[in-house]
Motif scaffolding. Structure first.
Motif: not given
Length: 290
Positions: A102, A105, A116-117, A120, A123-124, A243, A286, A289-290
């Protein structure tokens, strides 16, 4: 079955079980002695990895300093994690420290100008909510309450590993993944030895018991398992998409919690169980989406 899937699953298993080895050995050995184990076990393993996977690329002084600094930060994060295990449950301390993606990101957003999507961001947010819930103890006097000292060091590991993950990504881009192992050799020989000296001068009442041979073996096995997990993670990323690899390997706290409850007989409250699940879900979001 795809190779990357097998390797990512092995990574989660290794990283999750490494925490159990650490909990079984660290309170008996003491963090000062664990630091010496790091210097011996990890330096040998990373030296071997460097000799096998090193890359012939030029490295400037600035890039070398970045890589070494990143590796030192990562080792310090491990030492804080071990400190948190001296009197705390690995199910709690291990999950808090494992939530570091977290911070990575957020750091990438601030320092690397990455976008930052929505996934994400969510998720954070839920990771932070889960970590806060894990640190909340409605009954500090209960037998299963997590000591404040353990929480402090777990959060220090959380912060240091977040910074390590961000800077290691930058370092790999500049020096190469194989060459980074060489900097881990240097960090594993310097930071733990200095920490050992500091702990011997200022033990702070956390020196551990007289260690048995079994405790030494368990400690060494835990460190070795963690390094092997790092290697399988690297190979999984090489063979598959990040991903897909990251969310599977990031779920390793599930392994730690299951083993902590089943093997170590640790007990967690319903609120802590819910918070643990929330953190793992956030880590997977997270990773996806990487």
């Amino acid at each position: 079955m795809e190779l990357w899937f097998v390797l990512a699953g092995i990574t989660a298993l290794f990283w999750g079980s490494a925490g159990i080895f650490a909990k079984l050995s660290t309170p008996r050995i003491g963090v000062a002695r664990v630091a010496l184990l790091i210097a011996v076990v990890e330096s040998v393993m990373y030296t071997t990895a460097f000799l096998v996977f090193r890359e012939d690329v030029p490295i400037s002084l600035a890039d070398g300093a970045l890589a070494l600094g990143s590796c030192v930060i990562g080792v310090l994060g491990f030492l804080c994690f071990f400190e948190s295990l001296m009197d705390g449950q690995v199910a709690i301390a291990g999950t808090i420290s494992a939530a570091y993606p977290a911070l990575t990101v957020v750091g990438a957003l601030v320092f690397l100008a990455e976008t930052l999507t929505a996934a994400q961001g969510l998720g954070v947010a839920i990771i932070i909510a889960g970590v806060v819930a894990l640190s909340y103890e409605p009954n500090p006097g209960s037998a299963n309450a997590t000591p404040k000292r353990s929480l402090i060091f777990a959060f220090l590991a959380f912060g240091l590993w977040g910074l390590w993950s961000l800077t290691s990504k930058m370092a790999i881009d500049r020096v190469g993944a194989g060459n980074l192992f060489g900097f881990y050799v240097m960090s594993s020989l310097t930071a733990p030895v200095l920490y050992y000296w500091f702990r011997r001068m200022r033990p702070g009442g956390q020196t551990g018991l007289s260690p048995t041979r079994t405790a030494w073996v368990l400690g060494a096995l835990g460190l070795a398992v963690n390094v092997v997990g790092a290697l399988t993670y690297s190979f999984a990323l090489e063979d598959g998409n990040a991903s897909l690899v990251v969310p599977i390997s990031s779920a390793y706290p599930i392994v730690t919690v299951v083993l902590a409850i089943g093997v170590l007989k640790e007990k967690i409250s319903k609120l802590q169980g819910l918070a643990l699940a929330v953190v793992v879900i956030g880590l997977v979001m997270i990773g996806l989406t990487l």
